[in-house]
Write a protein that holds these residues in place. Structure first.
Motif, PDB file in Angstrom:
ATOM      1  N   VAL A  35      42.766  31.011  37.644  1.00  0.00           N
ATOM      2  CA  VAL A  35      44.016  31.312  38.356  1.00  0.00           C
ATOM      3  C   VAL A  35      43.705  31.865  39.743  1.00  0.00           C
ATOM      4  O   VAL A  35      44.353  31.491  40.727  1.00  0.00           O
ATOM      5  CB  VAL A  35      44.881  32.297  37.545  1.00  0.00           C
ATOM      6  N   ASP A  36      42.708  32.760  39.836  1.00  0.00           N
ATOM      7  CA  ASP A  36      42.292  33.269  41.156  1.00  0.00           C
ATOM      8  C   ASP A  36      41.979  32.114  42.103  1.00  0.00           C
ATOM      9  O   ASP A  36      42.441  32.082  43.251  1.00  0.00           O
ATOM     10  CB  ASP A  36      41.040  34.144  41.025  1.00  0.00           C
ATOM     11  N   ARG A  37      41.180  31.172  41.604  1.00  0.00           N
ATOM     12  CA  ARG A  37      40.747  30.063  42.451  1.00  0.00           C
ATOM     13  C   ARG A  37      41.906  29.133  42.788  1.00  0.00           C
ATOM     14  O   ARG A  37      42.009  28.653  43.928  1.00  0.00           O
ATOM     15  CB  ARG A  37      39.627  29.298  41.743  1.00  0.00           C
ATOM     16  N   LYS A  38      42.770  28.879  41.810  1.00  0.00           N
ATOM     17  CA  LYS A  38      43.909  27.986  42.054  1.00  0.00           C
ATOM     18  C   LYS A  38      44.853  28.589  43.080  1.00  0.00           C
ATOM     19  O   LYS A  38      45.414  27.874  43.929  1.00  0.00           O
ATOM     20  CB  LYS A  38      44.654  27.736  40.735  1.00  0.00           C
ATOM     21  N   ALA A  39      45.046  29.903  43.004  1.00  0.00           N
ATOM     22  CA  ALA A  39      45.953  30.589  43.927  1.00  0.00           C
ATOM     23  C   ALA A  39      45.307  30.870  45.279  1.00  0.00           C
ATOM     24  O   ALA A  39      45.999  31.233  46.241  1.00  0.00           O
ATOM     25  CB  ALA A  39      46.430  31.904  43.305  1.00  0.00           C
ATOM     26  N   GLY A  40      43.973  30.743  45.349  1.00  0.00           N
ATOM     27  CA  GLY A  40      43.272  31.024  46.590  1.00  0.00           C
ATOM     28  C   GLY A  40      43.097  32.499  46.869  1.00  0.00           C
ATOM     29  O   GLY A  40      43.000  32.908  48.030  1.00  0.00           O
ATOM     30  N   PHE A  41      43.015  33.307  45.799  1.00  0.00           N
ATOM     31  CA  PHE A  41      42.848  34.752  45.936  1.00  0.00           C
ATOM     32  C   PHE A  41      41.438  35.166  45.537  1.00  0.00           C
ATOM     33  O   PHE A  41      40.752  34.432  44.821  1.00  0.00           O
ATOM     34  CB  PHE A  41      43.862  35.493  45.059  1.00  0.00           C
ATOM     35  N   PRO A  42      40.990  36.338  45.979  1.00  0.00           N
ATOM     36  CA  PRO A  42      39.651  36.814  45.613  1.00  0.00           C
ATOM     37  C   PRO A  42      39.515  36.965  44.092  1.00  0.00           C
ATOM     38  O   PRO A  42      40.491  37.251  43.388  1.00  0.00           O
ATOM     39  CB  PRO A  42      39.552  38.178  46.311  1.00  0.00           C
ATOM     40  N   GLU A  43      38.302  36.773  43.609  1.00  0.00           N
ATOM     41  CA  GLU A  43      38.045  36.953  42.183  1.00  0.00           C
ATOM     42  C   GLU A  43      38.402  38.374  41.764  1.00  0.00           C
ATOM     43  O   GLU A  43      38.111  39.335  42.471  1.00  0.00           O
ATOM     44  CB  GLU A  43      36.577  36.658  41.885  1.00  0.00           C
ATOM     45  N   GLY A  44      39.041  38.488  40.631  1.00  0.00           N
ATOM     46  CA  GLY A  44      39.467  39.780  40.121  1.00  0.00           C
ATOM     47  C   GLY A  44      40.940  40.083  40.377  1.00  0.00           C
ATOM     48  O   GLY A  44      41.478  41.036  39.818  1.00  0.00           O
ATOM     49  N   THR A  45      41.590  39.255  41.212  1.00  0.00           N
ATOM     50  CA  THR A  45      43.001  39.514  41.528  1.00  0.00           C
ATOM     51  C   THR A  45      43.874  39.374  40.288  1.00  0.00           C
ATOM     52  O   THR A  45      44.704  40.245  39.992  1.00  0.00           O
ATOM     53  CB  THR A  45      43.504  38.554  42.617  1.00  0.00           C
ATOM     54  N   THR A  46      43.700  38.282  39.556  1.00  0.00           N
ATOM     55  CA  THR A  46      44.541  38.037  38.384  1.00  0.00           C
ATOM     56  C   THR A  46      44.323  39.108  37.319  1.00  0.00           C
ATOM     57  O   THR A  46      45.286  39.605  36.720  1.00  0.00           O
ATOM     58  CB  THR A  46      44.259  36.646  37.800  1.00  0.00           C
ATOM     59  N   SER A  47      43.076  39.479  37.097  1.00  0.00           N
ATOM     60  CA  SER A  47      42.797  40.492  36.073  1.00  0.00           C
ATOM     61  C   SER A  47      43.317  41.869  36.487  1.00  0.00           C
ATOM     62  O   SER A  47      43.595  42.714  35.633  1.00  0.00           O
ATOM     63  CB  SER A  47      41.296  40.563  35.780  1.00  0.00           C
ATOM     64  N   PHE A  48      43.480  42.091  37.793  1.00  0.00           N
ATOM     65  CA  PHE A  48      44.055  43.347  38.256  1.00  0.00           C
ATOM     66  C   PHE A  48      45.537  43.431  37.873  1.00  0.00           C
ATOM     67  O   PHE A  48      46.025  44.481  37.441  1.00  0.00           O
ATOM     68  CB  PHE A  48      43.904  43.483  39.770  1.00  0.00           C
ATOM     69  N   TYR A  49      46.251  42.323  38.039  1.00  0.00           N
ATOM     70  CA  TYR A  49      47.688  42.316  37.750  1.00  0.00           C
ATOM     71  C   TYR A  49      47.998  42.059  36.277  1.00  0.00           C
ATOM     72  O   TYR A  49      49.018  42.528  35.762  1.00  0.00           O
ATOM     73  CB  TYR A  49      48.386  41.264  38.616  1.00  0.00           C
ATOM     74  N   PHE A  50      47.128  41.301  35.609  1.00  0.00           N
ATOM     75  CA  PHE A  50      47.330  40.983  34.197  1.00  0.00           C
ATOM     76  C   PHE A  50      46.020  41.255  33.470  1.00  0.00           C
ATOM     77  O   PHE A  50      45.080  40.449  33.550  1.00  0.00           O
ATOM     78  CB  PHE A  50      47.748  39.519  34.029  1.00  0.00           C
ATOM     79  N   ARG A  51      45.961  42.369  32.789  1.00  0.00           N
ATOM     80  CA  ARG A  51      44.689  42.844  32.241  1.00  0.00           C
ATOM     81  C   ARG A  51      44.097  41.914  31.188  1.00  0.00           C
ATOM     82  O   ARG A  51      42.869  41.825  31.058  1.00  0.00           O
ATOM     83  CB  ARG A  51      44.875  44.241  31.629  1.00  0.00           C
ATOM     84  N   THR A  52      44.951  41.256  30.430  1.00  0.00           N
ATOM     85  CA  THR A  52      44.460  40.375  29.374  1.00  0.00           C
ATOM     86  C   THR A  52      45.009  38.966  29.574  1.00  0.00           C
ATOM     87  O   THR A  52      46.006  38.759  30.295  1.00  0.00           O
ATOM     88  CB  THR A  52      44.889  40.877  27.987  1.00  0.00           C
ATOM     89  N   ARG A  53      44.374  38.014  28.913  1.00  0.00           N
ATOM     90  CA  ARG A  53      44.853  36.631  28.982  1.00  0.00           C
ATOM     91  C   ARG A  53      46.226  36.522  28.326  1.00  0.00           C
ATOM     92  O   ARG A  53      47.084  35.756  28.768  1.00  0.00           O
ATOM     93  CB  ARG A  53      43.850  35.706  28.296  1.00  0.00           C
ATOM     94  N   SER A  54      46.434  37.295  27.261  1.00  0.00           N
ATOM     95  CA  SER A  54      47.727  37.294  26.594  1.00  0.00           C
ATOM     96  C   SER A  54      48.826  37.776  27.537  1.00  0.00           C
ATOM     97  O   SER A  54      49.918  37.189  27.597  1.00  0.00           O
ATOM     98  CB  SER A  54      47.670  38.182  25.349  1.00  0.00           C
ATOM     99  N   ALA A  55      48.555  38.834  28.277  1.00  0.00           N
ATOM    100  CA  ALA A  55      49.531  39.351  29.236  1.00  0.00           C
ATOM    101  C   ALA A  55      49.832  38.320  30.324  1.00  0.00           C
ATOM    102  O   ALA A  55      50.976  38.174  30.773  1.00  0.00           O
ATOM    103  CB  ALA A  55      49.023  40.644  29.851  1.00  0.00           C
ATOM    104  N   LEU A  56      48.811  37.598  30.738  1.00  0.00           N
ATOM    105  CA  LEU A  56      48.990  36.563  31.750  1.00  0.00           C
ATOM    106  C   LEU A  56      49.901  35.452  31.230  1.00  0.00           C
ATOM    107  O   LEU A  56      50.856  35.054  31.905  1.00  0.00           O
ATOM    108  CB  LEU A  56      47.627  35.986  32.144  1.00  0.00           C
ATOM    109  N   LEU A  57      49.627  34.968  30.024  1.00  0.00           N
ATOM    110  CA  LEU A  57      50.434  33.883  29.469  1.00  0.00           C
ATOM    111  C   LEU A  57      51.877  34.324  29.240  1.00  0.00           C
ATOM    112  O   LEU A  57      52.814  33.548  29.461  1.00  0.00           O
ATOM    113  CB  LEU A  57      49.818  33.377  28.168  1.00  0.00           C
ATOM    114  N   GLN A  58      52.069  35.561  28.814  1.00  0.00           N
ATOM    115  CA  GLN A  58      53.431  36.066  28.631  1.00  0.00           C
ATOM    116  C   GLN A  58      54.175  36.113  29.961  1.00  0.00           C
ATOM    117  O   GLN A  58      55.356  35.771  30.046  1.00  0.00           O
ATOM    118  CB  GLN A  58      53.393  37.449  27.988  1.00  0.00           C
TER     119      GLN A  58
END
Length: 205
Positions: A35-58
């Motif tokens: 998701v970081d790469r698809k969005a063009g954001f630095p690595e770690g951005t997605t995990s900062f906003y959504f701590r788990t994969r489950s939280a991301l999918l929700q």
């Protein structure tokens, strides 16, 4: 000074990137790094906003539901461009096979399959269920035969069947099936479903 990113906007951007990944690669193709790469954001951005994969999918399921609700609200409140023109509902369904809506349709199908095995994701995926049903019911009421008396229970059954039918049509369109050629043809099929259920209810009385 460097402006801090708006958290809500950043979450939406990440979810939109995840939607594109879902459409391309399915649920297994979604990870924080991708998701970081698809969005063009630095690595770690997605995990900062959504701590788990489950939280991301929700969060992605909520984003899809919000966008769908916005589209459906606009479609069911918009009159036809001409008296004989197609309904907003049928037009929206046909447009689900093009552009950004096709991407969302494919992502929605992937989420629906995963939600069947994940209660938390299922809750997020169906978070606006009552509002969707209300909008479909309003559209169905406009298609009632002229001699049909108002019957809330009948309208509920019609709305449920129409929703199931529309879901199947969208799935077929996403797979490239174009046997339903346009919104006018889809309107005729939906009207037939509504009239058929109405006739069946009359015969049972």
């Amino acid at each position: 000074m460097r402006r801090k990113p708006d958290p809500d906007r950043r979450r939406r951007e990440l979810c939109d990137a995840a939607i594109r990944l879902l459409a391309d690669d399915g649920v297994k193709g979604v990870s924080h790094l991708k998701v970081d790469r698809k969005a063009g954001f630095p690595e770690g951005t997605t995990s900062f906003y959504f701590r788990t994969r489950s939280a991301l999918l929700q969060a992605v399921a909520l984003r899809v539901a919000e966008l769908d609700l916005k589209d459906l609200t606009t479609a069911t409140r918009s009159p036809s461009s001409t008296p004989a023109g197609p309904s907003g509902l049928a037009t929206l369904v046909i447009r689900s096979a093009r552009g950004a809506r096709l991407i969302r349709t494919k992502a929605r199908q992937e989420l629906a399959l995963q939600a069947a095995r994940d209660p938390q994701l299922d809750a997020a995926f169906h978070s606006y269920g009552d509002r969707f049903v209300a909008l479909i019911k309003a559209a169905v009421l406009q298609l009632q035969p002229a001699d049909t008396a108002a019957d809330p229970d009948l309208a509920d059954r019609q709305a449920f069947v129409v929703m199931m039918f529309i879901g199947g049509v969208m799935q077929a369109l996403a797979a490239g099936d174009r046997r339903i050629r346009d919104a006018e043809e889809l309107d005729a099929l939906i009207s037939g479903i509504v009239a058929g259920i109405s006739s069946s209810a009359t015969l049972r009385k």
